[in-house]
Design a protein around this motif. Structure first.
Motif, PDB file in Angstrom:
ATOM      1  N   ILE A   1      -2.288  -5.335  -5.663  1.00 43.74           N
ATOM      2  CA  ILE A   1      -1.567  -4.581  -4.735  1.00 43.74           C
ATOM      3  C   ILE A   1      -1.576  -3.097  -5.484  1.00 43.74           C
ATOM      4  O   ILE A   1      -1.091  -2.858  -6.502  1.00 43.74           O
ATOM      5  N   LYS A   2      -2.052  -2.309  -4.518  1.00 49.14           N
ATOM      6  CA  LYS A   2      -1.988  -0.881  -4.820  1.00 49.14           C
ATOM      7  C   LYS A   2      -0.779   0.151  -4.182  1.00 49.14           C
ATOM      8  O   LYS A   2      -0.446  -0.325  -3.105  1.00 49.14           O
ATOM      9  N   GLY A   3      -0.671   1.296  -4.579  1.00 47.40           N
ATOM     10  CA  GLY A   3       0.243   2.137  -4.038  1.00 47.40           C
ATOM     11  C   GLY A   3      -0.206   2.741  -2.664  1.00 47.40           C
ATOM     12  O   GLY A   3       0.805   3.001  -1.789  1.00 47.40           O
ATOM     13  N   TYR A   4      -1.382   2.808  -2.460  1.00 46.10           N
ATOM     14  CA  TYR A   4      -1.878   3.537  -1.119  1.00 46.10           C
ATOM     15  C   TYR A   4      -1.795   2.318  -0.119  1.00 46.10           C
ATOM     16  O   TYR A   4      -1.971   2.692   1.092  1.00 46.10           O
ATOM     17  N   TYR A   5      -1.182   0.983  -0.537  1.00 46.40           N
ATOM     18  CA  TYR A   5      -0.999   0.316   0.643  1.00 46.40           C
ATOM     19  C   TYR A   5       0.344   0.513   1.468  1.00 46.40           C
ATOM     20  O   TYR A   5       0.512   0.124   2.564  1.00 46.40           O
ATOM     21  N   ILE A   6       1.241   1.558   0.756  1.00 48.63           N
ATOM     22  CA  ILE A   6       2.352   1.802   1.470  1.00 48.63           C
ATOM     23  C   ILE A   6       2.129   2.662   2.605  1.00 48.63           C
ATOM     24  O   ILE A   6       2.958   2.507   3.664  1.00 48.63           O
ATOM     25  N   LEU A   7       1.307   3.456   2.444  1.00 45.71           N
ATOM     26  CA  LEU A   7       0.906   4.334   3.626  1.00 45.71           C
ATOM     27  C   LEU A   7       0.812   3.881   4.797  1.00 45.71           C
ATOM     28  O   LEU A   7       1.530   3.965   5.837  1.00 45.71           O
ATOM     29  N   PRO A   8      -0.204   2.786   5.225  1.00 45.06           N
ATOM     30  CA  PRO A   8      -0.334   1.969   6.408  1.00 45.06           C
ATOM     31  C   PRO A   8       0.880   1.277   6.698  1.00 45.06           C
ATOM     32  O   PRO A   8       1.256   1.146   8.072  1.00 45.06           O
ATOM     33  N   ILE A   9       1.407   0.708   5.802  1.00 46.87           N
ATOM     34  CA  ILE A   9       2.906  -0.020   5.976  1.00 46.87           C
ATOM     35  C   ILE A   9       3.853   0.941   6.759  1.00 46.87           C
ATOM     36  O   ILE A   9       4.574   0.433   7.556  1.00 46.87           O
ATOM     37  N   LEU A  10       3.984   2.067   6.259  1.00 47.12           N
ATOM     38  CA  LEU A  10       4.968   2.940   6.800  1.00 47.12           C
ATOM     39  C   LEU A  10       4.792   3.492   8.233  1.00 47.12           C
ATOM     40  O   LEU A  10       5.496   3.632   8.933  1.00 47.12           O
ATOM     41  N   ILE A  11       3.393   3.608   8.270  1.00 45.72           N
ATOM     42  CA  ILE A  11       3.011   3.945   9.666  1.00 45.72           C
ATOM     43  C   ILE A  11       3.361   2.985  10.672  1.00 45.72           C
ATOM     44  O   ILE A  11       3.860   2.947  11.619  1.00 45.72           O
TER      45      ILE A  11
ATOM     46  N   SER B   1       5.849 -10.016   9.061  1.00 41.24           N
ATOM     47  CA  SER B   1       6.214 -10.872   7.819  1.00 41.24           C
ATOM     48  C   SER B   1       5.299 -10.530   6.683  1.00 41.24           C
ATOM     49  O   SER B   1       5.793 -10.442   5.635  1.00 41.24           O
ATOM     50  N   GLY B   2       4.094 -10.147   7.082  1.00 47.09           N
ATOM     51  CA  GLY B   2       3.036  -9.789   6.070  1.00 47.09           C
ATOM     52  C   GLY B   2       3.296  -8.766   5.292  1.00 47.09           C
ATOM     53  O   GLY B   2       3.267  -8.343   4.178  1.00 47.09           O
ATOM     54  N   ILE B   3       3.706  -7.409   6.155  1.00 47.93           N
ATOM     55  CA  ILE B   3       4.018  -6.339   5.786  1.00 47.93           C
ATOM     56  C   ILE B   3       5.587  -6.268   4.883  1.00 47.93           C
ATOM     57  O   ILE B   3       5.608  -5.699   3.740  1.00 47.93           O
ATOM     58  N   GLY B   4       6.293  -6.923   5.165  1.00 47.31           N
ATOM     59  CA  GLY B   4       7.551  -7.422   4.430  1.00 47.31           C
ATOM     60  C   GLY B   4       7.221  -8.087   3.248  1.00 47.31           C
ATOM     61  O   GLY B   4       7.754  -7.611   1.970  1.00 47.31           O
ATOM     62  N   ILE B   5       6.290  -9.073   2.940  1.00 46.97           N
ATOM     63  CA  ILE B   5       5.845  -9.434   1.846  1.00 46.97           C
ATOM     64  C   ILE B   5       5.361  -8.583   0.962  1.00 46.97           C
ATOM     65  O   ILE B   5       5.437  -8.725  -0.499  1.00 46.97           O
ATOM     66  N   ILE B   6       4.251  -7.736   1.240  1.00 46.20           N
ATOM     67  CA  ILE B   6       3.469  -6.934   0.604  1.00 46.20           C
ATOM     68  C   ILE B   6       4.794  -5.699   0.027  1.00 46.20           C
ATOM     69  O   ILE B   6       4.418  -5.318  -1.255  1.00 46.20           O
ATOM     70  N   PHE B   7       5.380  -5.318   1.019  1.00 38.25           N
ATOM     71  CA  PHE B   7       6.395  -4.312   0.431  1.00 38.25           C
ATOM     72  C   PHE B   7       7.323  -4.937  -0.564  1.00 38.25           C
ATOM     73  O   PHE B   7       7.394  -4.105  -1.564  1.00 38.25           O
ATOM     74  N   VAL B   8       7.630  -6.025  -0.572  1.00 35.50           N
ATOM     75  CA  VAL B   8       8.552  -6.447  -1.565  1.00 35.50           C
ATOM     76  C   VAL B   8       7.852  -6.702  -2.992  1.00 35.50           C
ATOM     77  O   VAL B   8       8.143  -6.125  -4.015  1.00 35.50           O
ATOM     78  N   LEU B   9       6.395  -7.033  -2.952  1.00 38.72           N
ATOM     79  CA  LEU B   9       5.791  -7.633  -4.114  1.00 38.72           C
ATOM     80  C   LEU B   9       5.440  -6.013  -4.532  1.00 38.72           C
ATOM     81  O   LEU B   9       5.493  -5.854  -6.129  1.00 38.72           O
ATOM     82  N   TYR B  10       5.349  -4.950  -4.021  1.00 41.06           N
ATOM     83  CA  TYR B  10       4.780  -3.746  -4.452  1.00 41.06           C
ATOM     84  C   TYR B  10       6.209  -3.172  -5.088  1.00 41.06           C
ATOM     85  O   TYR B  10       6.030  -2.711  -5.984  1.00 41.06           O
ATOM     86  N   LEU B  11       7.088  -3.304  -4.418  1.00 40.13           N
ATOM     87  CA  LEU B  11       8.444  -2.883  -5.031  1.00 40.13           C
ATOM     88  C   LEU B  11       8.656  -3.533  -6.369  1.00 40.13           C
ATOM     89  O   LEU B  11       9.217  -2.898  -7.650  1.00 40.13           O
ATOM     90  N   SER B  12       8.443  -4.896  -6.424  1.00 37.91           N
ATOM     91  CA  SER B  12       8.654  -5.527  -7.749  1.00 37.91           C
ATOM     92  C   SER B  12       7.754  -5.113  -8.814  1.00 37.91           C
ATOM     93  O   SER B  12       8.043  -5.283 -10.097  1.00 37.91           O
ATOM     94  N   LYS B  13       6.683  -4.729  -8.432  1.00 42.80           N
ATOM     95  CA  LYS B  13       5.564  -4.302  -9.244  1.00 42.80           C
ATOM     96  C   LYS B  13       6.073  -2.703  -9.913  1.00 42.80           C
ATOM     97  O   LYS B  13       5.831  -2.625 -11.171  1.00 42.80           O
ATOM     98  N   LEU B  14       6.559  -2.067  -8.990  1.00 41.69           N
ATOM     99  CA  LEU B  14       7.084  -0.535  -9.618  1.00 41.69           C
ATOM    100  C   LEU B  14       8.306  -0.770 -10.511  1.00 41.69           C
ATOM    101  O   LEU B  14       8.362  -0.110 -11.548  1.00 41.69           O
TER     102      LEU B  14
END
Length: 265
Positions: A119-129, A158-171
């Motif tokens: 999970i990388k930071g640049y994943y957030i951009l397409p998620i936000l889009i 659902s997938g976006i939500g899971i990735i977003f939560v995992l990214y926040l937990s990583k931060l």
């Protein structure tokens, strides 16, 4: 002529007590618990699938491939039931639909380290889009309202939500205080899942009192009049009230356990 009375049965008695506590709105309050039956049914169903796969050593032979196929088939079946508004006992259609989410959590639990590193930071951009696109086009998903759009949309969200939560937990993992707080909240997740609505209703009652609103607004899941500060309060109360209930419940169990030990001493 005197009135003929009768005793209340146990269910009527409980409902009467609840009506007194919740100001005659017990049906509204109990309605907020609609998700518990499909949630429990979903867990039981997935547990049964895992049991059978382990019993016949299918997880060893096929790893997660067969499990993925099984859950996709059941989830698609659930989506058909939900989209056609077929009402089954205990919201069984939702239980089937959400089996893919439960499977994702199961796999993430055992593959967390590998997924965590990917999970990388640049994943957030397409998620936000994607989130912006959904918001712009007023695309909403409501499990309670049996509104999930098409199956692809549901899986994407659902997938976006899971990735977003995992990214926040990583931060947040490297921030010790936040890590401990989130870990504690995670341990109380079942309490929060079951009782968050109580916190919401308390906030709604306060909101209605302060702004002199109609009591009918208590029917709403949350009162959203565009006041962002209140949304934050809803979230906090939805977390803290269940945790308080959990603390009190566990405290009572400990006291009871100590008293039982004293009896046998």
């Amino acid at each position: 002529m005197g009135m003929v009375g009768r005793y209340l049965d146990k269910y009527e008695l409980l409902q009467s007590i609840a009506n007194v506590i919740f100001g005659g709105l017990v049906n509204v309050m109990s309605g907020a618990l609609w998700f518990i039956c499909p949630f429990l049914l979903n867990i039981l169903l997935f547990g049964g699938i895992i049991y059978l796969n382990n019993k016949y050593k299918l997880l060893i032979k096929y790893k997660y491939k067969l499990l993925f196929i099984e859950c996709i088939i059941l989830s698609v079946l659930g989506s058909i039931i939900v989209r056609k508004h077929i009402i089954l006992p205990f919201h069984m259609g939702l239980s089937l639909l959400l089996i893919i989410i439960t499977m994702s959590g199961y796999i993430i639990k055992y593959k967390y380290n590998k997924i965590y590193l990917k999970i990388k930071g640049y994943y957030i951009l397409p998620i936000l889009i994607v989130i912006y696109f959904f918001e712009k086009n007023n695309i909403n998903i409501s499990l309670g309202g049996y509104n999930i759009g098409n199956y692809g949309t549901f899986v994407l969200v659902s997938g976006i939500g899971i990735i977003f939560v995992l990214y926040l937990s990583k931060l947040m993992y490297n921030i010790k205080l936040i890590r401990h707080i989130l870990s504690y909240i995670g341990k109380k997740s079942y309490w929060i899942m079951a009782l968050h609505f109580l916190g919401f209703k308390i906030v709604s009652i306060i909101y209605i009192t302060i702004y002199n609103q109609k009591i009918d607004k208590l029917n709403m899941y949350v009162i959203n009049d565009g006041k962002m500060g209140w949304i934050a309060i809803y979230i906090l109360m939805g977390i803290f009230i269940p945790i308080i209930f959990s603390y009190v419940y566990n405290k009572i169990l400990r006291i009871r356990s100590k008293n039982e030990k004293k009896i046998f001493i």
